[in-house]
Design a protein around this motif. Structure first.
Motif, short mmCIF file in Angstrom:
data_model
loop_
_atom_site.label_atom_id
_atom_site.label_comp_id
_atom_site.label_asym_id
_atom_site.label_seq_id
_atom_site.Cartn_x
_atom_site.Cartn_y
_atom_site.Cartn_z
N HIS A 1 1.50 3.68 1.01
CA HIS A 1 0.45 4.69 0.90
C HIS A 1 -0.88 3.98 1.02
CE1 HIS A 1 -1.91 7.78 -1.66
NE2 HIS A 1 -1.85 8.19 -0.40
N ASN A 2 -1.70 4.44 1.94
CA ASN A 2 -3.02 3.85 2.22
C ASN A 2 -2.94 2.35 2.42
OD1 ASN A 2 -4.30 6.35 2.20
ND2 ASN A 2 -4.65 6.28 0.00
N GLY B 1 -3.75 11.14 1.77
CA GLY B 1 -4.06 9.91 2.49
C GLY B 1 -3.01 9.60 3.53
N GLU B 2 -2.99 8.34 3.93
CA GLU B 2 -2.10 7.92 5.01
C GLU B 2 -0.86 7.23 4.45
OE1 GLU B 2 -3.36 6.25 9.03
OE2 GLU B 2 -2.70 4.47 7.94
#
Length: 189
Positions: free
Chosen positions: A54-55, A105-106
């Motif tokens: 994550h992120n 988020g990414e």
């Protein structure tokens, strides 16, 4: 011309192998979401390592040699579900539950043996209860996002089939031009 075209094809082939699939997924706070990740490459499970982040840094989930690893960021403890029955089909999607705004988020999924990188941009919206209307049924979310959704996604065809078709067309054009130049040279000499 031929050497330059051949170099272009080699670079294009490398880029196809390293292509990063991107997708955007929306979910609501308190709900759950399927984060898709799949591979069309055929490897034995003991050769595959899948790393979800994550992120870029938080360890969400690792699938090592076909087994779900216990190592993960405390924020994701008991909130991540993978689908081992899908690994044989190249599906490494995960389900994230009890969503909060900090989950936005990414999310990246790196399939290490094949160097495939897929990213999912997760957008978290307020739940209907937070908005005060409560009209949307969260149960319907799972109907739209099951493990089989990833294997039939049209985006996979766009990112995999289209570049391969382009590669074949470019190779055919180069062969045609090479043969045309070769036949033109015989006439001159």
């Amino acid at each position: 011309m031929v050497i330059t075209s051949f170099s272009f094809i080699c670079v294009f082939a490398v880029l196809i192998n390293k292509v990063s699939l991107r997708e955007t997924v929306e979910a609501v706070t308190g709900g759950s979401v399927l984060l898709p990740c799949s591979s069309t490459k055929d490897f034995k499970l003991q050769d595959i390592n899948v790393h979800w982040r994550h992120n870029g840094s938080k360890i969400v989930c690792d699938i090592i040699k076909g087994l779900h690893s216990e190592t993960q960021d405390p924020n994701y403890k008991n909130r991540v579900e993978s689908f081992p029955q899908e690994y044989e089909r190249g599906n490494y999607s995960i389900k994230l539950t009890d969503l909060t705004h900090t989950d936005a988020g990414e999310f990246s999924c790196l399939i290490s043996h094949s160097s495939e990188l897929q990213t999912v941009q997760l957008i978290i919206n307020e739940s209907p209860a937070e908005k005060g209307n409560g009209l949307i049924d969260q149960g319907n979310q799972s109907e739209k996002t099951g493990p089989d959704v990833v294997t039939s996604s049209p985006l996979l065809w766009v990112y995999i089939v289209l570049p391969l078709v382009l590669l074949v067309l470019i190779a055919g054009l180069i062969i045609y031009l090479f043969r045309k130049k070769k036949s033109h040279c015989h006439i001159l000499f």
